[in-house]
Scaffold this motif. Structure first.
Motif, PDB file in Angstrom:
ATOM      1  N   MET A   2      33.361  21.751   5.528  1.00  0.00           N
ATOM      2  CA  MET A   2      34.115  21.041   6.555  1.00  0.00           C
ATOM      3  C   MET A   2      33.674  21.502   7.941  1.00  0.00           C
ATOM      4  N   GLU A  46      28.433  18.947  13.051  1.00  0.00           N
ATOM      5  CA  GLU A  46      27.544  17.790  13.191  1.00  0.00           C
ATOM      6  C   GLU A  46      28.162  16.726  14.099  1.00  0.00           C
ATOM      7  N   ARG A  47      29.465  16.547  14.023  1.00  0.00           N
ATOM      8  CA  ARG A  47      30.140  15.593  14.902  1.00  0.00           C
ATOM      9  C   ARG A  47      30.039  16.057  16.360  1.00  0.00           C
ATOM     10  N   ARG A  87      30.399  19.816   8.844  1.00  0.00           N
ATOM     11  CA  ARG A  87      30.567  18.411   9.231  1.00  0.00           C
ATOM     12  C   ARG A  87      31.169  18.286  10.634  1.00  0.00           C
TER      13      ARG A  87
END
Length: 217
Positions: A137, A143-144, A140
């Motif tokens: 998590m 990456e955002r 991710r």
């Protein structure tokens, strides 16, 4: 030994000049060594073998590589230790006894702290932690952030760093300094930097600061 994970106290450390020991080998070790070197730590790597990236740092004189197994004396004078051994229990207990910060890779029961998933743009650093429960998590979310917070943030922060001394020393009123900072940060400058208007933005920030200084002459 069972220790529940409680990596909830966020902190950014200054490790410049601090003796940091890294031992063992694994897919994360080279990156952790490199990060310590980049933060100006005094790094010693203890392991019979080394990844090519670590060998290169040692060859360049940026760290010491002891080509042998870890011994307890390696912890003398250390500020931090990072370990990726088959059994990390001994090194963790030794570090705890000496008051040394210890992180054992993918072994949370033998950690006093955890590494967040980092996103950097210049001096801007954003760290994400899931308290060790869901690293995927954190990746991710990183990456955002990489998509949403680009190089313009680092460039903007560099401009703010340049004017900070003048704002701090030449605008005596705290409320005026605070209001100026928020006028700068809440402006459209990031959008304009992203559009290639860095030089114009830098000049406008300078004028805003100078206009505020003039009020206190």
């Amino acid at each position: 030994m069972h220790k529940s994970m409680n990596f909830r106290y966020p902190v950014f450390l200054d490790v410049s000049g601090k003796k940091c020991l890294v031992t063992g080998q694994g897919y994360e070790i080279a990156l952790k060594v490199s990060n310590l070197v980049n933060c100006s730590a005094d790094v010693t790597y203890v392991n019979p073998r080394a990844e090519p990236a670590i060998e290169a740092l040692a060859a360049a004189g940026l760290l010491r590589w002891e080509q042998r197994d870890f011994v307890p004396g390696d912890l003398d004078g250390c500020f931090m230790v990072i370990s990726d051994l088959e059994d990390n229990s001994e090194i963790f207990e030794l570090a705890e006894a000496k008051g040394i910060l210890c992180n054992c890779v993918d072994d949370p029961e033998h950690c006093r702290f955890s590494f967040g998933s980092l996103h950097r743009q210049g001096d801007l650093t954003i760290a994400i932690s899931t308290n060790g429960w869901a690293p995927a998590m954190a990746v991710r979310l990183k990456e955002r952030l990489q998509r949403e917070i680009g190089p313009e943030f680092g460039e903007f922060l560099k401009m703010l760093k340049a004017v900070r001394p003048a704002i701090t020393t030449r605008i005596p009123d705290f409320g005026a300094r605070r209001d100026l900072w928020y006028r700068i940060v809440d402006s459209d400058f990031l959008v304009r930097i992203r559009a290639g208007e860095s030089h114009a933005v830098e000049g406008e920030i300078g004028r805003m600061v100078q206009d505020e200084i003039e009020k206190f002459r």
